[in-house]
Design an enzyme around this catalytic site. Sequence first.
Site, PDB file in Angstrom:
ATOM      1  N   GLY A 196      46.157  15.172  22.264  1.00 31.83           N
ATOM      2  CA  GLY A 196      45.481  16.351  22.822  1.00 31.83           C
ATOM      3  C   GLY A 196      46.333  17.599  22.885  1.00 31.83           C
ATOM      4  N   ASP A 215      40.166  14.298  17.170  1.00 31.36           N
ATOM      5  CA  ASP A 215      41.138  13.248  16.831  1.00 31.36           C
ATOM      6  C   ASP A 215      41.074  12.119  17.854  1.00 31.36           C
ATOM      7  OD1 ASP A 215      42.333  14.702  14.629  1.00 31.36           O
ATOM      8  OD2 ASP A 215      43.391  15.931  16.081  1.00 31.36           O
ATOM      9  N   SER A 252      43.212  20.796  17.391  1.00 27.88           N
ATOM     10  CA  SER A 252      43.708  20.762  16.012  1.00 27.88           C
ATOM     11  C   SER A 252      43.319  21.971  15.183  1.00 27.88           C
ATOM     12  CB  SER A 252      43.192  19.505  15.309  1.00 27.88           C
ATOM     13  OG  SER A 252      43.555  19.553  13.942  1.00 27.88           O
ATOM     14  N   ASP A 273      35.905  15.784  21.691  1.00 28.54           N
ATOM     15  CA  ASP A 273      37.229  15.917  21.103  1.00 28.54           C
ATOM     16  C   ASP A 273      37.110  15.351  19.684  1.00 28.54           C
ATOM     17  OD1 ASP A 273      40.100  16.095  20.864  1.00 28.54           O
ATOM     18  OD2 ASP A 273      40.134  13.922  21.163  1.00 28.54           O
ATOM     19  N   ARG A 321      50.352  21.155  18.052  1.00 23.22           N
ATOM     20  CA  ARG A 321      51.389  20.721  17.109  1.00 23.22           C
ATOM     21  C   ARG A 321      52.783  21.101  17.609  1.00 23.22           C
ATOM     22  NH1 ARG A 321      50.336  23.168  11.404  1.00 23.22           N
ATOM     23  NH2 ARG A 321      48.270  22.412  12.003  1.00 23.22           N
ATOM     24  N   ASP A 334      39.828  11.181  24.297  1.00 19.90           N
ATOM     25  CA  ASP A 334      40.677   9.988  24.246  1.00 19.90           C
ATOM     26  C   ASP A 334      42.061  10.267  24.842  1.00 19.90           C
ATOM     27  OD1 ASP A 334      41.580  11.643  22.087  1.00 19.90           O
ATOM     28  OD2 ASP A 334      42.618   9.894  21.263  1.00 19.90           O
ATOM     29  N   ASN A 383      43.523  21.706  12.057  1.00 23.11           N
ATOM     30  CA  ASN A 383      42.953  21.087  10.857  1.00 23.11           C
ATOM     31  C   ASN A 383      41.491  20.685  11.042  1.00 23.11           C
ATOM     32  OD1 ASN A 383      45.291  20.902   8.964  1.00 23.11           O
ATOM     33  ND2 ASN A 383      46.193  19.756  10.669  1.00 23.11           N
TER      34      ASN A 383
HETATM   35  C1  BG6 Z   1      45.006  17.048  18.740  1.00 22.95           C
HETATM   36  C2  BG6 Z   1      45.810  15.780  18.630  1.00 22.95           C
HETATM   37  O1  BG6 Z   1      43.662  16.770  18.508  1.00 22.95           O
HETATM   38  O2  BG6 Z   1      45.457  18.022  17.797  1.00 22.95           O
HETATM   39  C3  BG6 Z   1      47.291  16.106  18.789  1.00 22.95           C
HETATM   40  O3  BG6 Z   1      45.413  14.856  19.619  1.00 22.95           O
HETATM   41  C4  BG6 Z   1      47.703  17.167  17.771  1.00 22.95           C
HETATM   42  O4  BG6 Z   1      48.040  14.925  18.625  1.00 22.95           O
HETATM   43  C5  BG6 Z   1      46.834  18.395  17.928  1.00 22.95           C
HETATM   44  O5  BG6 Z   1      49.065  17.515  17.959  1.00 22.95           O
HETATM   45  C6  BG6 Z   1      47.148  19.494  16.906  1.00 22.95           C
HETATM   46  O6  BG6 Z   1      46.763  19.064  15.633  1.00 22.95           O
HETATM   47  P1  BG6 Z   1      47.051  19.849  14.290  1.00 22.95           P
HETATM   48  O7  BG6 Z   1      46.100  19.204  13.299  1.00 22.95           O
HETATM   49  O8  BG6 Z   1      46.726  21.293  14.522  1.00 22.95           O
HETATM   50  O9  BG6 Z   1      48.478  19.649  13.955  1.00 22.95           O
HETATM   51 MG    MG Z   2      42.013  13.257  20.835  1.00 23.11          MG
END
Ligand code: BG6
Ligand code: MG
Length: 219
Positions: free
Chosen positions: A47, A12, A117, A10, A50, A171, A119
Amino acid sequence: MMKILAVIFDLDGVIVSTDEFHYQAWKQISNQEKIYFDREINERLRGVSRMESLEIILSHSDKKYSEKDKQLLAQRKNEVYCDLLNKLSPNDILPGVINLLMNLKAKDIKIAIGSSSKNTPFILEQIGLSSSFDAIADGNSIMNSKPDPEVFLLAAGKLGVAPEECAVIEDAQAGIDAAIAAGMKAVGVGTAASCVNAHLKLKDLSNLNIDQLLNEIRS
Ligand code: BG6
Ligand code: MG
């Protein structure tokens, strides 16, 4: 007994401490919207995507938000979050991660990212790990976020490794559940060290004996 041939990380909260930035960005948006939000509620966002995170936050508000409002709120949150990501550097990689990646490579164990994510590419670039993984599965290429196993099955498919031969490091409870639903071994770190269904529980990835990790989760 299956051998572990791949480890899926994972992002984040496992590779980098961006979980705190997610909290800060959502906190700013909920303050602006006058919605109650605290660290306990934030734990449920680990996890999950968004938009699903936003739904959890909005469940603490009486106001009715249209789909358009929700898109705008998620966009605002992401802008605040990306401003924080601009400050990320390789110094923010969590303890033990680089060592573990090097040890896995030395043992010819494949490594991948399995993150909800969108991002992910930006974060990996900021911390200098863009070309360190054999495969990347992230929020840009899945329909269902954790606890659905899709992101981990996608990562395993990209690696060409069977799910039973993969271990996931997570996590989040949602991530541990996703790994188990995928038929993989689940290692819980940080807040996920308290997940009862994790196959192995660790405070963090520092001082990790790689042979112990691979052997303990095989059985
Ligand atoms: C996960 C995080 O890795 O990514 C979440 O644990 C988050 O909290 C999710 O909402 C989506 O992330 P992003 O960067 O696409 O907004
Ligand atoms: Mg995570």
